[in-house]
Motif scaffolding. Structure first.
Motif, short mmCIF file in Angstrom:
data_model
loop_
_atom_site.label_atom_id
_atom_site.label_comp_id
_atom_site.label_asym_id
_atom_site.label_seq_id
_atom_site.Cartn_x
_atom_site.Cartn_y
_atom_site.Cartn_z
N UNK A 160 11.12 0.05 -9.16
CA UNK A 160 12.47 -0.39 -8.85
C UNK A 160 12.67 -1.89 -9.08
N UNK A 161 11.65 -2.69 -8.69
CA UNK A 161 11.84 -4.13 -8.69
C UNK A 161 11.05 -4.86 -9.75
N UNK A 162 10.05 -4.21 -10.30
CA UNK A 162 9.22 -4.88 -11.28
C UNK A 162 8.23 -5.81 -10.59
N UNK A 163 7.64 -6.70 -11.37
CA UNK A 163 6.62 -7.59 -10.85
C UNK A 163 7.14 -9.00 -10.62
N UNK A 164 8.44 -9.19 -10.68
CA UNK A 164 8.99 -10.54 -10.59
C UNK A 164 9.45 -10.89 -9.20
N UNK A 165 10.60 -11.57 -9.16
CA UNK A 165 11.12 -12.09 -7.91
C UNK A 165 11.43 -10.97 -6.93
N UNK A 166 11.93 -9.84 -7.41
CA UNK A 166 12.27 -8.74 -6.52
C UNK A 166 11.10 -8.24 -5.73
N UNK A 167 9.95 -8.10 -6.37
CA UNK A 167 8.76 -7.63 -5.68
C UNK A 167 8.34 -8.61 -4.59
N UNK A 168 8.39 -9.90 -4.88
CA UNK A 168 8.03 -10.92 -3.89
C UNK A 168 9.03 -10.93 -2.73
N UNK A 169 10.30 -10.70 -3.03
CA UNK A 169 11.29 -10.64 -1.96
C UNK A 169 11.03 -9.44 -1.06
N UNK A 170 10.59 -8.31 -1.64
CA UNK A 170 10.27 -7.14 -0.84
C UNK A 170 9.11 -7.44 0.11
N UNK A 171 8.10 -8.15 -0.39
CA UNK A 171 6.97 -8.54 0.45
C UNK A 171 7.42 -9.48 1.56
N UNK A 172 8.31 -10.42 1.23
CA UNK A 172 8.82 -11.35 2.23
C UNK A 172 9.60 -10.61 3.32
N UNK A 173 10.46 -9.69 2.90
CA UNK A 173 11.24 -8.91 3.88
C UNK A 173 10.31 -8.09 4.76
N UNK A 174 9.28 -7.48 4.14
CA UNK A 174 8.32 -6.70 4.91
C UNK A 174 7.61 -7.55 5.95
N UNK A 175 7.20 -8.76 5.56
CA UNK A 175 6.53 -9.67 6.49
C UNK A 175 7.46 -10.08 7.63
N UNK A 176 8.71 -10.38 7.30
CA UNK A 176 9.69 -10.77 8.33
C UNK A 176 9.92 -9.64 9.33
N UNK A 177 10.05 -8.42 8.82
CA UNK A 177 10.28 -7.29 9.72
C UNK A 177 9.05 -7.02 10.59
N UNK A 178 7.86 -7.11 10.00
CA UNK A 178 6.64 -6.88 10.77
C UNK A 178 6.46 -7.90 11.87
N UNK A 179 6.66 -9.18 11.54
CA UNK A 179 6.56 -10.23 12.56
C UNK A 179 7.64 -10.07 13.61
N UNK A 180 8.85 -9.66 13.18
CA UNK A 180 9.94 -9.46 14.12
C UNK A 180 9.65 -8.37 15.13
N UNK A 181 9.06 -7.27 14.68
CA UNK A 181 8.73 -6.17 15.60
C UNK A 181 7.74 -6.65 16.66
N UNK A 182 6.71 -7.39 16.24
CA UNK A 182 5.71 -7.90 17.20
C UNK A 182 6.37 -8.86 18.19
N UNK A 183 7.25 -9.72 17.70
CA UNK A 183 7.93 -10.66 18.59
C UNK A 183 8.81 -9.94 19.61
N UNK A 202 0.81 -1.22 0.00
CA UNK A 202 0.00 0.00 0.00
C UNK A 202 0.84 1.27 0.00
N UNK A 203 1.88 1.30 0.82
CA UNK A 203 2.68 2.52 0.94
C UNK A 203 3.82 2.59 -0.06
N UNK A 204 4.44 1.44 -0.37
CA UNK A 204 5.61 1.43 -1.25
C UNK A 204 5.34 0.77 -2.59
N UNK A 205 4.10 0.39 -2.83
CA UNK A 205 3.78 -0.38 -4.04
C UNK A 205 4.21 0.28 -5.32
#
Length: 344
Positions: free
Chosen positions: A118-141, A109-112
């Protein structure tokens, strides 16, 4: 618990896994004869290129995605329930899934728009989503770890997790209000939950991270069993309780974040499946509970996948199915909590 009961349970769960995987291959919007499916899987081909693509690039990846997601969420629930000594702990209840969802929301939503450039619609975009999810879960933990050092009551810690979930949901709503129409649509579609979003190209990263985290959880069996008897007993056995808890939360956060990033915020599986495994085995011994939980989680996820693709009216979102399975089980556990031994 006898070894025979354990062996029968594992064999039954494995057979059910194979049957549900077969059902996922057979059922779908496109009807493909079973003999043609066998030919495709054996490498002979069906003579119909569309059928070959559907089986090899859609249904087989969906089976692997669902089985791994179910196993990951179930083990996450088991680790959290043992860590906090609370049968109602789980990735969604304690806010870990919500934190991962917030990380994904920020990316979509914010960086889409900028990520798309920058990353296109391929692997880079999915890696950005994965990193975002890891950071979000990490903050809650990190928040949960901090509060667990202050708040001794498991019930209060559970309430804190719920409050964190409400807070992250509020932030997501704010992001929705300022996002583009395309971004909101993409996020809403992701939020329904599905096991069809992992392509063959993305499977190595998805499966690799989950398998490594599952192996790490299996290696934590001894400290998990020690923690069942209380932190003081665990320390007397030479277990570093603080470090063990942090490792368990790291494993949990990684598993939850990866599944959330690729499949959406799947609810109830992480909360319900550990209870199913305990009731099936009649024990809380993690050396037997961990493999049973992995298999049971994969079974439940594949059952949801079959139900999702079997509707004549199109694909049903996974999050519309999991409560139908999860709520009756949780109610049964609450009503029979005096007769069910969890942490012994």
């Amino acid at each position: 618990m006898t070894y025979r009961r354990y062996a029968v349970t594992i064999v039954a769960l494995t057979m059910l896994l194979l049957l549900l995987a077969l059902a996922c291959l057979v059922f779908g919007s496109v009807e493909i004869p079973v003999d043609k499916i066998v030919d495709i899987l054996s490498g002979k081909g069906s003579g119909n290129r569309a059928w070959d693509i559907i089986i090899l690039q859609s249904r087989v990846p969906m089976i692997a995605t669902a089985a791994l997601a179910g196993a990951a969420l179930s083990i996450s629930g088991l680790l959290l329930q043992t860590t906090f000594n609370n049968p109602l702990a789980g990735p969604s209840i304690l806010g870990v899934s919500s934190g991962a969802g917030l990380g994904v929301a920020i990316v979509i939503l914010a960086l889409g728009g900028s990520l798309g450039g920058m990353l296109g619609e391929g692997v880079g975009s999915h890696m950005a989503i994965l990193v975002g999810a890891l950071l979000g879960a990490g903050v809650v933990l990190v928040v949960l770890i901090a509060f667990s050092a202050i708040v001794r009551s498991n019930t209060m810690l559970l309430i804190i997790g719920i409050l964190v979930s409400y807070l992250t949901s509020s932030v997501v709503q704010l992001l929705n209000s300022v996002a583009t129409e395309e971004g909101v649509h993409n996020y809403v579609s992701w939020g329904f939950g599905n096991f069809s979003g992992v392509s063959v190209a993305q499977m190595p990263v998805y499966a690799g991270i989950i398998l490594l985290a599952l192996i790490a959880s299996a290696l934590m069996v001894k400290p998990l069993n020690a923690m069942l008897l209380g932190t003081r007993y665990a320390r007397n056995l030479g277990i570093n309780v603080a470090m063990t808890r942090n490792i368990l939360l790291l494993i949990t956060g990684t598993l939850t974040a990866v599944v959330t990033a690729y499949c959406g915020p799947i609810g109830f599986i992480g909360l319900v499946v550990p209870h199913i495994a305990r009731m099936s085995l009649g024990t809380s011994n993690h050396s037997r509970l961990v493999p049973a939980t992995i298999l049971a989680g994969a079974d439940i996820a594949l059952l949801c996948a079959v139900a999702s693709v079997s509707s004549p009216h199109g694909i049903i979102p996974i999050n519309a199915i999991t409560p139908i399975i999860g709520v009756p089980i949780i109610l049964y556990i609450i009503l029979n909590r005096r007769r069910i031994q969890y942490f012994n």
